[in-house]
Design a protein around this motif. Structure first.
Motif, PDB file in Angstrom:
ATOM      1  N   ALA A  17       0.822  -1.210   0.000  1.00  9.51           N
ATOM      2  CA  ALA A  17       0.000   0.000   0.000  1.00  9.51           C
ATOM      3  C   ALA A  17       0.858   1.262   0.000  1.00  9.51           C
ATOM      4  CB  ALA A  17      -0.930   0.013   1.215  1.00  9.51           C
ATOM      5  N   ASN A  18       2.118   1.131   0.372  1.00 10.28           N
ATOM      6  CA  ASN A  18       3.002   2.293   0.403  1.00 10.28           C
ATOM      7  C   ASN A  18       3.662   2.501  -0.953  1.00 10.28           C
ATOM      8  OD1 ASN A  18       2.740   3.093   3.121  1.00 10.28           O
ATOM      9  ND2 ASN A  18       3.997   1.360   3.737  1.00 10.28           N
ATOM     10  N   VAL A  19       3.855   3.744  -1.280  1.00  8.58           N
ATOM     11  CA  VAL A  19       4.534   4.099  -2.520  1.00  8.58           C
ATOM     12  C   VAL A  19       5.811   4.839  -2.129  1.00  8.58           C
ATOM     13  CG1 VAL A  19       4.401   5.421  -4.653  1.00  8.58           C
ATOM     14  CG2 VAL A  19       2.343   4.322  -3.741  1.00  8.58           C
ATOM     15  N   PRO A  20       6.960   4.168  -2.185  1.00 15.56           N
ATOM     16  CA  PRO A  20       8.207   4.850  -1.818  1.00 15.56           C
ATOM     17  C   PRO A  20       8.671   5.792  -2.927  1.00 15.56           C
ATOM     18  CG  PRO A  20       8.649   2.570  -2.395  1.00 15.56           C
ATOM     19  CD  PRO A  20       7.159   2.763  -2.476  1.00 15.56           C
ATOM     20  N   ILE A  21       9.017   7.017  -2.543  1.00 13.04           N
ATOM     21  CA  ILE A  21       9.466   8.022  -3.504  1.00 13.04           C
ATOM     22  C   ILE A  21      10.790   8.588  -3.025  1.00 13.04           C
ATOM     23  CG2 ILE A  21       8.975  10.280  -4.510  1.00 13.04           C
ATOM     24  CD1 ILE A  21       6.023   9.576  -4.348  1.00 13.04           C
ATOM     25  N   LEU A  22      11.774   8.568  -3.890  1.00 14.13           N
ATOM     26  CA  LEU A  22      13.070   9.150  -3.593  1.00 14.13           C
ATOM     27  C   LEU A  22      12.993  10.647  -3.863  1.00 14.13           C
ATOM     28  CD1 LEU A  22      16.005   8.443  -2.772  1.00 14.13           C
ATOM     29  CD2 LEU A  22      16.509   8.267  -5.211  1.00 14.13           C
ATOM     30  N   GLY A  23      13.285  11.454  -2.852  1.00 18.18           N
ATOM     31  CA  GLY A  23      13.213  12.898  -3.041  1.00 18.18           C
ATOM     32  C   GLY A  23      13.616  13.644  -1.792  1.00 18.18           C
ATOM     33  N   HIS A  24      13.358  14.940  -1.777  1.00 13.77           N
ATOM     34  CA  HIS A  24      13.732  15.808  -0.670  1.00 13.77           C
ATOM     35  C   HIS A  24      12.522  16.622  -0.227  1.00 13.77           C
ATOM     36  CE1 HIS A  24      18.004  14.989  -1.114  1.00 13.77           C
ATOM     37  NE2 HIS A  24      17.786  15.010  -2.417  1.00 13.77           N
ATOM     38  N   ALA A  25      12.421  16.876   1.069  1.00 14.01           N
ATOM     39  CA  ALA A  25      11.293  17.624   1.626  1.00 14.01           C
ATOM     40  C   ALA A  25      11.216  19.045   1.075  1.00 14.01           C
ATOM     41  CB  ALA A  25      11.394  17.659   3.150  1.00 14.01           C
ATOM     42  N   TYR A  26      12.348  19.629   0.714  1.00 19.08           N
ATOM     43  CA  TYR A  26      12.346  21.005   0.215  1.00 19.08           C
ATOM     44  C   TYR A  26      12.028  21.097  -1.273  1.00 19.08           C
ATOM     45  CZ  TYR A  26      17.105  19.492  -0.735  1.00 19.08           C
ATOM     46  OH  TYR A  26      18.197  18.766  -1.135  1.00 19.08           O
ATOM     47  N   ASP A  27      11.836  19.959  -1.941  1.00 16.09           N
ATOM     48  CA  ASP A  27      11.460  19.958  -3.358  1.00 16.09           C
ATOM     49  C   ASP A  27      10.430  18.868  -3.602  1.00 16.09           C
ATOM     50  OD1 ASP A  27      11.198  20.102  -6.098  1.00 16.09           O
ATOM     51  OD2 ASP A  27      13.174  19.253  -6.510  1.00 16.09           O
ATOM     52  N   LEU A  28       9.167  19.252  -3.507  1.00 21.42           N
ATOM     53  CA  LEU A  28       8.065  18.319  -3.759  1.00 21.42           C
ATOM     54  C   LEU A  28       7.409  18.624  -5.101  1.00 21.42           C
ATOM     55  CD1 LEU A  28       6.508  18.310  -0.165  1.00 21.42           C
ATOM     56  CD2 LEU A  28       8.197  16.733  -1.139  1.00 21.42           C
ATOM     57  N   SER A  29       8.233  19.071  -6.043  1.00 21.81           N
ATOM     58  CA  SER A  29       7.726  19.502  -7.349  1.00 21.81           C
ATOM     59  C   SER A  29       7.076  18.379  -8.146  1.00 21.81           C
ATOM     60  CB  SER A  29       8.848  20.150  -8.168  1.00 21.81           C
ATOM     61  OG  SER A  29       9.910  19.236  -8.366  1.00 21.81           O
ATOM     62  N   MET A  30       7.268  17.127  -7.726  1.00 23.67           N
ATOM     63  CA  MET A  30       6.610  16.027  -8.422  1.00 23.67           C
ATOM     64  C   MET A  30       5.113  15.952  -8.087  1.00 23.67           C
ATOM     65  SD  MET A  30       8.147  14.952  -5.449  1.00 23.67           S
ATOM     66  CE  MET A  30       9.738  14.297  -5.733  1.00 23.67           C
ATOM     67  N   PHE A  31       4.662  16.777  -7.118  1.00 20.41           N
ATOM     68  CA  PHE A  31       3.251  16.820  -6.726  1.00 20.41           C
ATOM     69  C   PHE A  31       2.662  18.179  -7.064  1.00 20.41           C
ATOM     70  CE2 PHE A  31       5.428  14.169  -3.474  1.00 20.41           C
ATOM     71  CZ  PHE A  31       4.908  12.938  -3.862  1.00 20.41           C
ATOM     72  N   ILE A  32       1.414  18.180  -7.524  1.00 25.64           N
ATOM     73  CA  ILE A  32       0.728  19.441  -7.793  1.00 25.64           C
ATOM     74  C   ILE A  32       0.226  20.029  -6.472  1.00 25.64           C
ATOM     75  CG2 ILE A  32       0.072  18.755 -10.139  1.00 25.64           C
ATOM     76  CD1 ILE A  32      -2.780  18.255  -9.046  1.00 25.64           C
ATOM     77  N   ASP A  33      -0.156  21.292  -6.502  1.00 27.44           N
ATOM     78  CA  ASP A  33      -0.715  21.948  -5.324  1.00 27.44           C
ATOM     79  C   ASP A  33      -1.923  21.168  -4.814  1.00 27.44           C
ATOM     80  OD1 ASP A  33       1.136  23.848  -6.044  1.00 27.44           O
ATOM     81  OD2 ASP A  33      -0.305  25.457  -6.353  1.00 27.44           O
TER      82      ASP A  33
END
Length: 133
Positions: A17-33
């Motif tokens: 059920a979890n979707v692991p995403i490699l990224g950084h808290a200060y750049d969530l640009s892969m998500f829309i508002d």
């Protein structure tokens, strides 16, 4: 969904059920508002630097701004809290761990309290958007 900048930590997310995403808290640009009802962070922001340090590129304020941007309703933070920013002293984390007066711009504070079994210095804060979409 889980986000971490360390692939080894993402390996712990084995539940399908979890979707692991490699990224950084200060750049969530892969998500829309307004992508999520709730954005939750525990023990992340306390490790991010402040702009008071001249060589800082990414700050905890940038991470909070991104969390607020992708949250439709709530932001929940579990971090070391203090009225003034101060380092947490300890032999393993000198200059790497901070107590701060966290806030979420554009959101209002609903609740602030410590929760067992977390350290009493860790306060959980619940922020609600002023405008529910």
């Amino acid at each position: 969904m889980g986000l971490d900048c360390d692939p080894r930590q993402l390996a712990y997310l084995t539940d399908k059920a979890n979707v692991p995403i490699l990224g950084h808290a200060y750049d969530l640009s892969m998500f829309i508002d307004n992508s999520f009802e709730v954005v939750f962070s525990v023990g992340c922001l306390m490790h991010l630097p402040s702009p008071i340090h001249p060589s800082v590129e990414h700050t905890w304020q940038m991470a909070v701004a991104e969390m607020a941007r992708v949250s439709r309703r709530y932001v929940i933070l579990g971090e070391y809290w203090a009225e003034e920013e101060e380092p947490v002293e300890g032999k393993h984390w000198e200059g790497c761990l901070w107590r701060r007066p966290y806030d979420v711009p554009g959101f209002s504070l609903l609740k602030r309290e410590s929760i067992e079994p977390f350290d009493t210095d860790v306060l959980f804060t619940v922020w609600k958007t002023k405008t529910i979409l």
